[in-house]
Design a protein around this motif. Structure first.
Motif, PDB file in Angstrom:
ATOM      1  N   MET A   1      13.714  36.609  23.224  1.00  0.00           N
ATOM      2  CA  MET A   1      12.554  36.654  22.314  1.00  0.00           C
ATOM      3  C   MET A   1      11.350  36.023  23.000  1.00  0.00           C
ATOM      4  O   MET A   1      11.339  34.835  23.302  1.00  0.00           O
ATOM      5  CB  MET A   1      12.861  35.893  21.018  1.00  0.00           C
ATOM      6  CG  MET A   1      11.705  35.873  20.027  1.00  0.00           C
ATOM      7  SD  MET A   1      12.153  35.001  18.503  1.00  0.00           S
ATOM      8  CE  MET A   1      10.664  35.227  17.559  1.00  0.00           C
ATOM      9  N   ASN A   2      10.317  36.834  23.286  1.00  0.00           N
ATOM     10  CA  ASN A   2       9.143  36.318  23.980  1.00  0.00           C
ATOM     11  C   ASN A   2       8.027  35.892  23.035  1.00  0.00           C
ATOM     12  O   ASN A   2       7.231  35.028  23.367  1.00  0.00           O
ATOM     13  CB  ASN A   2       8.600  37.365  24.949  1.00  0.00           C
ATOM     14  CG  ASN A   2       9.496  37.552  26.150  1.00  0.00           C
ATOM     15  OD1 ASN A   2      10.411  36.759  26.374  1.00  0.00           O
ATOM     16  ND2 ASN A   2       9.261  38.588  26.920  1.00  0.00           N
ATOM     17  N   ALA A   3       7.933  36.537  21.865  1.00  0.00           N
ATOM     18  CA  ALA A   3       6.839  36.249  20.945  1.00  0.00           C
ATOM     19  C   ALA A   3       7.378  35.661  19.652  1.00  0.00           C
ATOM     20  O   ALA A   3       8.360  36.152  19.090  1.00  0.00           O
ATOM     21  CB  ALA A   3       6.047  37.520  20.659  1.00  0.00           C
ATOM     22  N   LEU A   4       6.742  34.617  19.195  1.00  0.00           N
ATOM     23  CA  LEU A   4       7.095  33.993  17.925  1.00  0.00           C
ATOM     24  C   LEU A   4       6.132  34.509  16.867  1.00  0.00           C
ATOM     25  O   LEU A   4       4.911  34.469  17.052  1.00  0.00           O
ATOM     26  CB  LEU A   4       6.991  32.473  18.046  1.00  0.00           C
ATOM     27  CG  LEU A   4       7.544  31.649  16.893  1.00  0.00           C
ATOM     28  CD1 LEU A   4       9.065  31.778  16.835  1.00  0.00           C
ATOM     29  CD2 LEU A   4       7.144  30.190  17.060  1.00  0.00           C
ATOM     30  N   ALA A   5       6.643  35.022  15.763  1.00  0.00           N
ATOM     31  CA  ALA A   5       5.803  35.586  14.706  1.00  0.00           C
ATOM     32  C   ALA A   5       5.357  34.500  13.739  1.00  0.00           C
ATOM     33  O   ALA A   5       6.091  33.539  13.473  1.00  0.00           O
ATOM     34  CB  ALA A   5       6.563  36.680  13.954  1.00  0.00           C
ATOM     35  N   TYR A   6       4.176  34.679  13.186  1.00  0.00           N
ATOM     36  CA  TYR A   6       3.667  33.734  12.197  1.00  0.00           C
ATOM     37  C   TYR A   6       4.589  33.667  10.975  1.00  0.00           C
ATOM     38  O   TYR A   6       4.761  32.602  10.381  1.00  0.00           O
ATOM     39  CB  TYR A   6       2.254  34.141  11.780  1.00  0.00           C
ATOM     40  CG  TYR A   6       1.672  33.256  10.714  1.00  0.00           C
ATOM     41  CD1 TYR A   6       1.378  31.918  10.991  1.00  0.00           C
ATOM     42  CD2 TYR A   6       1.426  33.741   9.435  1.00  0.00           C
ATOM     43  CE1 TYR A   6       0.842  31.090  10.010  1.00  0.00           C
ATOM     44  CE2 TYR A   6       0.889  32.919   8.452  1.00  0.00           C
ATOM     45  CZ  TYR A   6       0.607  31.597   8.744  1.00  0.00           C
ATOM     46  OH  TYR A   6       0.074  30.772   7.781  1.00  0.00           O
ATOM     47  N   GLU A   7       5.218  34.789  10.652  1.00  0.00           N
ATOM     48  CA  GLU A   7       6.138  34.808   9.520  1.00  0.00           C
ATOM     49  C   GLU A   7       7.309  33.855   9.745  1.00  0.00           C
ATOM     50  O   GLU A   7       7.863  33.288   8.791  1.00  0.00           O
ATOM     51  CB  GLU A   7       6.649  36.235   9.282  1.00  0.00           C
ATOM     52  CG  GLU A   7       5.609  37.201   8.734  1.00  0.00           C
ATOM     53  CD  GLU A   7       4.561  37.595   9.763  1.00  0.00           C
ATOM     54  OE1 GLU A   7       4.849  37.474  10.982  1.00  0.00           O
ATOM     55  OE2 GLU A   7       3.457  37.995   9.352  1.00  0.00           O
ATOM     56  N   ASP A   8       7.737  33.678  11.008  1.00  0.00           N
ATOM     57  CA  ASP A   8       8.813  32.741  11.320  1.00  0.00           C
ATOM     58  C   ASP A   8       8.415  31.311  10.960  1.00  0.00           C
ATOM     59  O   ASP A   8       9.239  30.514  10.505  1.00  0.00           O
ATOM     60  CB  ASP A   8       9.175  32.812  12.807  1.00  0.00           C
ATOM     61  CG  ASP A   8       9.710  34.168  13.224  1.00  0.00           C
ATOM     62  OD1 ASP A   8      10.407  34.809  12.407  1.00  0.00           O
ATOM     63  OD2 ASP A   8       9.439  34.592  14.357  1.00  0.00           O
ATOM     64  N   ILE A   9       7.155  30.993  11.174  1.00  0.00           N
ATOM     65  CA  ILE A   9       6.658  29.647  10.880  1.00  0.00           C
ATOM     66  C   ILE A   9       6.559  29.429   9.379  1.00  0.00           C
ATOM     67  O   ILE A   9       6.922  28.367   8.856  1.00  0.00           O
ATOM     68  CB  ILE A   9       5.306  29.428  11.583  1.00  0.00           C
ATOM     69  CG1 ILE A   9       5.506  29.463  13.101  1.00  0.00           C
ATOM     70  CG2 ILE A   9       4.670  28.106  11.147  1.00  0.00           C
ATOM     71  CD1 ILE A   9       4.248  29.625  13.892  1.00  0.00           C
ATOM     72  N   LYS A  10       6.096  30.439   8.657  1.00  0.00           N
ATOM     73  CA  LYS A  10       6.024  30.327   7.202  1.00  0.00           C
ATOM     74  C   LYS A  10       7.422  30.164   6.594  1.00  0.00           C
ATOM     75  O   LYS A  10       7.626  29.364   5.677  1.00  0.00           O
ATOM     76  CB  LYS A  10       5.340  31.568   6.610  1.00  0.00           C
ATOM     77  CG  LYS A  10       3.872  31.677   6.953  1.00  0.00           C
ATOM     78  CD  LYS A  10       3.052  30.530   6.368  1.00  0.00           C
ATOM     79  CE  LYS A  10       2.952  30.626   4.860  1.00  0.00           C
ATOM     80  NZ  LYS A  10       2.141  29.498   4.287  1.00  0.00           N
ATOM     81  N   THR A  11       8.390  30.904   7.126  1.00  0.00           N
ATOM     82  CA  THR A  11       9.767  30.765   6.644  1.00  0.00           C
ATOM     83  C   THR A  11      10.299  29.372   6.921  1.00  0.00           C
ATOM     84  O   THR A  11      10.967  28.758   6.076  1.00  0.00           O
ATOM     85  CB  THR A  11      10.669  31.814   7.318  1.00  0.00           C
ATOM     86  OG1 THR A  11      10.208  33.129   6.976  1.00  0.00           O
ATOM     87  CG2 THR A  11      12.115  31.661   6.885  1.00  0.00           C
TER      88      THR A  11
END
Length: 345
Positions: A1-11
């Motif tokens: 996984m190279n990119a972290l999504a903003y949705e991951d942070i909200k979760t």
């Protein structure tokens, strides 16, 4: 996984709310931290920048790492994937403490591998969380190799000090809290080791249009070297802040984040890290570890430079960081697991 999504942070924020301490911020008095007028944080002739300190060293276990660990353990608890053998991690100290703390909260066994030269204060704290502490080699990479063997043999769940999306997403929740304090934030400044904090914070900052300054010791520069090479590379680790920032190789997530717009990678010498740590003690009686002082050193370094206007919104590297007139900046003081006896009183 190279990119972290903003949705991951909200979760992650929803998952760990109530388990971690909300960050406290304090504003720096103009000119209060700096050696002389040229080195002060308000050293420009126009409107001085507005500089804040995020006191994340007040977090559980004394560092931001508790956020990622809480997210990691809770996510596996929710998924029913915590094995009988518990969790294991290799760490310079702070990530191990956070993992042990989170595991203890859930009644899970934790086995932590540290370099044999890890600060005694961190080893003692780890044991206070009930962890099985094993000292291996002289660098994080050596501890990691033995940790991986242990996991393969026992079936323990392997956490990571920085290179895991759940760990980075947990760290990124810090930026959401900082924005609640400073809605018009322009820039966040973070120290970088392997890149977990930077990956999470930068992903959230990118979503909100906030600039991220990634700061490393000049002889402990895994992210900066990867940016130069265009890919992950191994680096030599030799810095006073190596106990917390001493990763030989940055994560793919961190490199990806650093290659995006509105990011800056800067280097600071050890002498300026020591000086920034002392300045915090002199002016606020804040005792942080050298890794935390590394972030502030980007602003107090006597070699800091103001990026050209055309470079402020694209990836850049340099020496130190001088905020522009009126810029709202938050410096993350990420950990305080240190022996304060060497601070001048």
């Amino acid at each position: 996984m190279n990119a972290l999504a903003y949705e991951d942070i909200k979760t992650a924020a929803d998952r760990i709310t109530g388990d971690v301490r909300p960050v406290t911020l304090t504003r720096v008095d103009p000119g209060a931290i700096g050696g002389d007028r040229r080195a002060a944080l308000d050293g420009s002739p126009g409107q001085p920048p507005e500089v804040w300190l995020a006191l994340e060293f007040m977090q559980h276990t004394g560092s931001f790492k508790a956020r990622g660990a809480a997210n990691f353990i809770q996510a596996h608890r929710d998924a029913g994937t915590l094995p009988e053998a518990g969790v294991t991690i290799a760490s310079g100290g702070n990530a191990g403490m956070a993992c042990a703390w989170a595991a203890q909260r859930h009644g899970v066994r934790a086995t932590v591998f540290l370099p044999a030269n890890a600060p005694r204060v961190k080893v003692a704290k780890l044991r206070s969380y009930g962890a099985d502490v094993r000292l291996v080699g002289s660098e994080y990479a050596e501890a990691l190799a033995v940790c991986e063997e242990f996991a393969a043999t026992t079936g323990a769940l392997t956490s990571h000090a920085y290179d895991h999306p759940l760990i980075a997403a947990g760290a990124g929740t810090l930026l959401e809290e900082i924005r609640a304090w400073i809605p018009e934030l322009d820039t966040v400044v973070v120290a970088v080791g392997g890149g977990g904090l930077f990956s999470g914070v930068a992903a959230a900052a990118q979503h909100h249009g906030i600039r991220t300054v990634a700061v490393e010791p000049e002889h402990c520069r895994a992210l900066n070297a990867a940016l130069e090479a265009g890919s992950q590379v191994d680096v030599t680790v030799e810095s006073i802040a190596a106990d917390s920032l001493g990763a030989r190789r940055t994560s793919a997530m961190a490199l990806h984040a650093a290659q995006q717009d509105r990011t800056h990678s800067v280097l600071v010498p050890d002498a300026e890290i020591v000086r920034a740590r002392q300045l915090l003690w002199d002016h606020r009686r804040i005792a942080v570890e050298h890794g935390a002082a590394t972030a502030l050193a980007a602003l107090t370094s006597r070699d800091r430079r103001t990026p050209e206007p055309s470079a402020r919104d694209r990836p850049a590297t340099g020496r130190g960081y001088r905020p522009a007139d009126g810029e709202k900046v938050c410096v993350v003081l990420c950990g305080a697991n240190t022996d304060p006896s060497d601070l001048v009183r």
